[in-house]
Write an enzyme that holds these catalytic residues in place. Structure first.
Site, PDB file in Angstrom:
ATOM      1  CG  HIS A  89      -5.830  -2.301   0.281  1.00  0.00           C
ATOM      2  ND1 HIS A  89      -4.924  -2.234  -0.748  1.00  0.00           N
ATOM      3  CD2 HIS A  89      -5.388  -1.411   1.224  1.00  0.00           C
ATOM      4  CE1 HIS A  89      -3.976  -1.356  -0.450  1.00  0.00           C
ATOM      5  NE2 HIS A  89      -4.231  -0.856   0.739  1.00  0.00           N
ATOM      6  CD  GLU A 125      -5.356  -4.286  -3.883  1.00  0.00           C
ATOM      7  OE1 GLU A 125      -5.640  -3.756  -2.790  1.00  0.00           O
ATOM      8  OE2 GLU A 125      -4.256  -4.806  -4.129  1.00  0.00           O
ATOM      9  CB  SER A 136      -0.974  -0.038   1.183  1.00  0.00           C
ATOM     10  OG  SER A 136      -2.002   0.916   1.036  1.00  0.00           O
TER      11      SER A 136
END
Length: 514
Positions: free
Chosen positions: A434, A330, A209
């Site tokens: 995610h 995600e 990330s």
């Protein structure tokens, strides 16, 4: 906003610091290593050693708030390294209760028990995620990676939020203090990792990330040249920007300085004779209350001369091998936050939702046609739009741009039912959203996740891929399914192999969007 609070809770839960990270009491067989700054006593575990809370730079406090990291002071005797140091200042979330500590520039080393200077192992340096506002190196228990991959793993803290990325005209290091901390940690590794059995000439910089985007920033930073030999980027493409607000990106000096001016006004320093001096006296808690939900590094600076997106597009980044990928779903974590806050996505309101999301509202009809909502629960469809626009397609583009001049290995994590990222049930299944690849590589917060036998095998496969890449630049070997450089490798239980994700994620559509 309620959806923002829900998303923050989910992302924090994904790192499972619902309880403090597991820390061991000093072992009867405590291991002592002599570093360049002094001796440290770590903990001996089953097959590995852990050294926590080692200073890699001086505390950035007082006049050193918003200054380049300085060398850490040496110490006499043997320093206790059996428990982690405080996390860098941040709001409550991943770190229970948050943190107001500025004395936070410390790193942790996990090494196989038999790692020694005479037989050095490859080194993986991990950059945690968290939107450049949250996170801590100690959240990532790396012992499975160290033992199964026979590597040395370094995790660490770096300055976050306003303390890490304040933009101000005339301020040396403006908008890049957190990135400078990362380089300071890499320089520490280059000088001293050999004492822990690591190979200073074989360092892989990895992150997820915001940590992945930071890897890209370091690829584009002239002052990071030579500090690492390979790069791993998970769910943080280089080509982000304000039109894709759910993914990390960098900002121009004017934007960073405007945010800095707004912060100064919010804490009562805008009219001070010495604005920076005033800001340096503001209590940390007040700064945290006034800062934004996310932070962005500043480009057009000495450390980051170019926007990483432009640097990658023009090929002006370090020529090192790269392993890069994203997760299949995600965006569902953000869509779930919006739905949980009370905004249902239905066929009736879907065009309006898309028009708010797409930078060019005139193109909204194309998105609605490509992603039709037919039932009463369009949350997963909205998640697909967010994920494809902000992560899947930009990651594929980043990989293709990098592959023009260097060796690149591309993956997509696609376990449809990974360990749920939070105990609180989401409004719809999140899939491979995610952060959900992280438990396959680390015991987050010190706790292993419940996995099926198939998922444990996938975790072993992924650790093997990651650590072989760190060793040689090629993830293949160890009896794992072959990974072809020319294709994207799908990582899923019993289904690891080549996949063509571009069509699934409608990347031809997003390639023409601003």
């Amino acid at each position: 906003m309620a959806e923002v609070r829900w998303i923050a809770a989910v992302l924090a839960g994904a790192l499972a610091v619902l309880l403090p990270p597991v820390t061991a009491s000093p072992s009867p067989e405590a291991s002592v290593v002599r570093t360049q700054d002094g001796a440290v006593r770590g903990s001996v575990r089953d097959g590995y050693r852990v050294f926590e809370g080692i200073p890699y730079a001086a505390p950035p406090v007082g006049a050193l708030r918003w200054a380049a990291p300085r060398p850490a002071a040496s110490w006499p005797g043997v320093r206790d390294a059996t428990r982690p140091a405080p996390a860098c200042a941040q709001p409550a979330g991943e770190v229970p209760g948050g943190s107001t500590s500025e004395d936070c520039l410390y790193l942790n080393v996990t090494a196989p028990s038999d790692a020694a200077p005479g037989h050095p192992r490859p080194v993986i340096v991990w950059l945690h995620g968290g939107g450049f506002t949250t996170g801590a190196g100690s959240s990532y228990d790396a012992h499975r990676m160290a033992v199964r991959g026979d590597v040395v793993v370094v995790t660490f803290n770096y300055r976050l939020g306003a303390l890490g990325y304040l933009g101000r005209a005339g301020l040396a290091g403006s908008g890049t203090f957190g990135l400078a901390d990362q380089q300071a940690a890499l320089r520490y590794v280059r000088r001293g990792i050999g004492a822990f059995g690591g190979d200073a000439r074989n360092v892989t910089l990895a992150g997820e990330s915001a940590g992945s985007y930071a890897v890209c920033a370091q690829l584009a930073s002239p002052s990071a040249a030579g500090l690492f030999q390979r790069a791993i980027m998970e769910s943080g493409p280089c080509t982000g920007g304000p039109a894709r607000p759910f993914a990390p990106y960098a900002v121009a000096p004017t934007v960073a300085e405007a945010a800095g001016t707004e912060l100064a006004g919010a804490v009562g320093c805008a009219r001070a004779a010495d604005v920076l001096g005033c800001l340096r006296r503001v209590p940390v808690a007040r700064l945290l209350a006034a800062q934004g939900a996310d932070a962005q590094p500043e480009y057009g600076t000495a450390l980051l001369p170019r926007d990483p997106a432009g640097a990658v597009t023009s090929g002006r980044v370090a020529r090192v091998p790269v392993l890069i990928g994203a997760n299949h779903d995600e965006g569902t974590i953000w869509a779930a936050g919006i739905v949980a806050a009370g905004t249902a996505v239905t066929p009736a309101n879907w065009p309006d939702v898309v028009r708010e999301f797409v930078p060019d509202p005139a193109r909204a009809a194309e998105v609605v046609a490509a992603y039709p909502v037919r039932g009463t629960d369009g949350g997963p469809v909205f998640g697909a739009v967010i994920g494809d626009a902000d992560y899947a397609c930009p990651t594929l583009r980043t990989g293709s741009l990098l592959a023009a001049r260097r060796t690149v290995w591309r993956y997509e994590f696609a376990d449809p039912d990974p360990p749920r990222p939070t105990p609180a049930p989401p409004p719809f299944p999140l899939g491979a959203t995610h952060t959900t690849e992280l438990p396959y590589l680390f015991d987050l917060g010190g706790w292993p996740r419940d996995m099926t036998e198939r998922q444990r095998r996938l975790a072993d496969t992924m650790i093997g891929y990651w650590t072989r890449f760190a060793r040689t630049g090629d993830p293949n070997g160890g009896g794992a399914p072959h990974w072809a450089r020319s294709q994207v490798q799908s990582l899923a239980p019993e289904r690891t192999g080549p996949v063509r994700p571009g069509g699934v994620h409608h990347c031809a559509l997003w390639a023409t969007m601003p």
